[in-house]
Structures are given as structure tokens and as C-alpha cells.
Design an enzyme around this catalytic site. Structure first.
Site, PDB file in Angstrom:
ATOM      1  N   GLY A  59       2.704   5.680  -4.344  1.00  0.00           N
ATOM      2  CA  GLY A  59       3.920   5.413  -5.097  1.00  0.00           C
ATOM      3  C   GLY A  59       4.462   4.031  -4.801  1.00  0.00           C
ATOM      4  O   GLY A  59       3.730   3.119  -4.415  1.00  0.00           O
ATOM      5  N   CYS A  60       5.757   3.890  -4.974  1.00  0.00           N
ATOM      6  CA  CYS A  60       6.407   2.608  -4.713  1.00  0.00           C
ATOM      7  C   CYS A  60       6.150   2.153  -3.286  1.00  0.00           C
ATOM      8  O   CYS A  60       6.343   2.917  -2.340  1.00  0.00           O
ATOM      9  CB  CYS A  60       7.906   2.750  -4.945  1.00  0.00           C
ATOM     10  SG  CYS A  60       8.866   1.337  -4.393  1.00  0.00           S
ATOM     11  N   PHE A  61       5.727   0.905  -3.121  1.00  0.00           N
ATOM     12  CA  PHE A  61       5.393   0.450  -1.770  1.00  0.00           C
ATOM     13  C   PHE A  61       6.610   0.236  -0.879  1.00  0.00           C
ATOM     14  O   PHE A  61       6.477   0.159   0.338  1.00  0.00           O
ATOM     15  CB  PHE A  61       4.511  -0.799  -1.779  1.00  0.00           C
ATOM     16  CG  PHE A  61       4.853  -1.907  -2.742  1.00  0.00           C
ATOM     17  CD1 PHE A  61       6.140  -2.132  -3.205  1.00  0.00           C
ATOM     18  CD2 PHE A  61       3.838  -2.753  -3.196  1.00  0.00           C
ATOM     19  CE1 PHE A  61       6.439  -3.164  -4.081  1.00  0.00           C
ATOM     20  CE2 PHE A  61       4.118  -3.797  -4.085  1.00  0.00           C
ATOM     21  CZ  PHE A  61       5.431  -3.997  -4.535  1.00  0.00           C
TER      22      PHE A  61
END
Length: 239
Positions: A59-61
Site C-alpha cells: 500500500g502507501c509507502f
């Protein structure tokens, strides 16, 4: 609304920001609800001298980086892109979902202080939900897929075995969809993406989706938690 729909120049999109803050104040976040206590891997990479590297995507880093920056034994965790070519490794292009890249985090760790297996356990337990295909929470697209980019045959063997172990134990309601394959290249993300969770803890997306991941790290993996994060701009990596 996905994180990619927030303006990079505006840390709070007014209407959605107000809704997110209200929701965060009233109920536990989605991330907090999805944390899963899982067994440690039955196999692990043998400890060796010198720093080791693995790249993970979930997902979002921002949140994945934040979790591992608070993990003891990790000496650097950098947000970036893996799975595609150097020429397409920029945020705007990756966000189209057409580059093959996944938002990823390069983790450099001291195997004498934390094992590869423990990093995987944290990754599967609190950093993301490995049963979501090509998405994570509010973010959708192949750039948000779950993946482990390995830097040795032994890393791949251990990761594959751990996924099989967790699936056999049925610790999740659905099968793990994490893809495991060799790292062909890692490209650090733009400077404004680095240390994002630490720099913007009150940003609605971070407060709702990612701060609870760090809280769960502290709760579930207390022996591996460090209060002071190892930030990209302050980390000293010699290997």
C-alpha cells in the site's frame, strides 16, 4: 478518497480532512482493526555479518516506512518504487498504475539485532493487510499491491515458506496475495515522501490509516519497538 487524490502541496483537503479527523476521533481506524497477531516464521535467514536489505510493498509507502522506522534493528527505511523501470520511477507516473512499479520501502537492517523473519512477521501483522489484491485500505491500483522483493535466494525461500505457513494456519479470513520475487531495482521516492509519517502525524490520511500501525507495532511487538524513529535524513548507513 485515496491518498493519491490528496494534493501533494496541501496536507489537508478541507472536506475529506474534516471527515477523517472526526472518524478518527470517534472510532478505531481501519488499520487498527486489521492488525493480526500471527506466529513467527518456522524458517529464517541465517544471521550474517554486515547490513542486509529487503524491499517490501504494502500500500502507501508512508505507513510502511513509518512502521519500520520505529523498528529496532532497522538502520534505514526509504520510501521508493520497485517493480518497474528507472525511467518511470516518479510519483506522478507510478500513480497511473501502468508502470509495473509498486510503492515500496527499502529496509536495511542489522541481522544481529533483528532477523529477516521478524521483519516479515511485522510486515504481515501490522504494516499492511496481505490479503488485499492490488489495493490497501482506501488506495487502489497495482502500485499499491502487496509484494516482497528479495535480494537473495534464501530470502525468497523463507518468504515463500512463511506465506505457506500462514495460509495453512488460516490466520487470515482470506488467502495471502503477496507476490514474492527478486529485486531488480529500487528507486528512492521524491524527498517530500521521505519521513512523511513523522513530519505530518496530524495529516488526516496519516492519522486515520498509518499512526495506528505504529501504535500496533508498539503493542504487539513491544520488544522490537523503538520510540525514536530512524529517519532518512539522519540515518547513517555504512553498508
Amino acid at each position: 478518497m485515496s491518498r493519491s487524490q490528496f494534493s501533494r502541496l496541501s496536507l489537508c483537503a478541507a472536506a475529506i480532512g474534516a471527515l477523517a479527523i472526526t472518524a478518527f476521533a470517534i472510532v478505531p481506524s481501519r488499520a487498527a482493526e486489521e492488525a493480526v497477531i500471527i506466529p513467527a516464521p518456522a524458517q529464517d535467514v541465517q544471521a550474517s555479518d554486515g547490513l542486509q536489505t529487503v524491499v517490501v510493498a504494502g500500500g502507501c509507502f508512508w505507513g510502511v516506512q513509518g512502521v519500520f522506522q520505529h523498528t529496532s534493528g532497522v538502520v534505514n527505511a526509504v520510501s521508493g518504487y520497485a517493480g518497474g523501470s528507472k525511467g518511470t520511477a516518479d510519483y506522478d507516473t507510478v500513480s497511473t498504475g501502468s508502470t509495473g512499479h509498486a510503492e515500496s520501502v527499502q529496509i536495511k537492517y542489522d541481522p544481529k539485532k533483528i532477523s529477516y523473519g521478524k521483519i516479515l512477521q511485522i510486515f504481515f501483522s501490522v504494516a499492511h493487510d496481505p490479503t488485499q489484491l492490488n489495493r490497501q485500505g482506501p488506495d487502489t491500483g497495482t502500485q499499491y499491491r502487496s509484494a516482497i522483493f528479495t535480494t537473495s535466494d534464501e530470502q525468497k525461500k523463507v518468504a515463500d515458506a512463511y506465506i505457506a505457513q500462514l495460509n495453512a494456519a488460516k490466520v487470515y479470513k482470506k488467502p495471502i496475495v503477496t507476490k514474492v520475487g527478486p529485486l531488480e531495482g529500487f528507486y528512492p521516492a521524491e524527498a517530500y515522501h521521505q519521513d512523511y509519517l513523522t513530519l505530518h502525524p496530524s495529516q488526516p490520511y496519516i492519522a486515520y490509516n498509518d499512526i495506528p500501525k505504529v501504535e500496533n507495532l508498539k503493542k504487539i511487538f513491544a520488544e522490537n519497538y523503538t520510540e525514536k524513529p530512524t529517519l532518512v535524513n539522519s540515518a547513517k548507513v555504512t553498508n
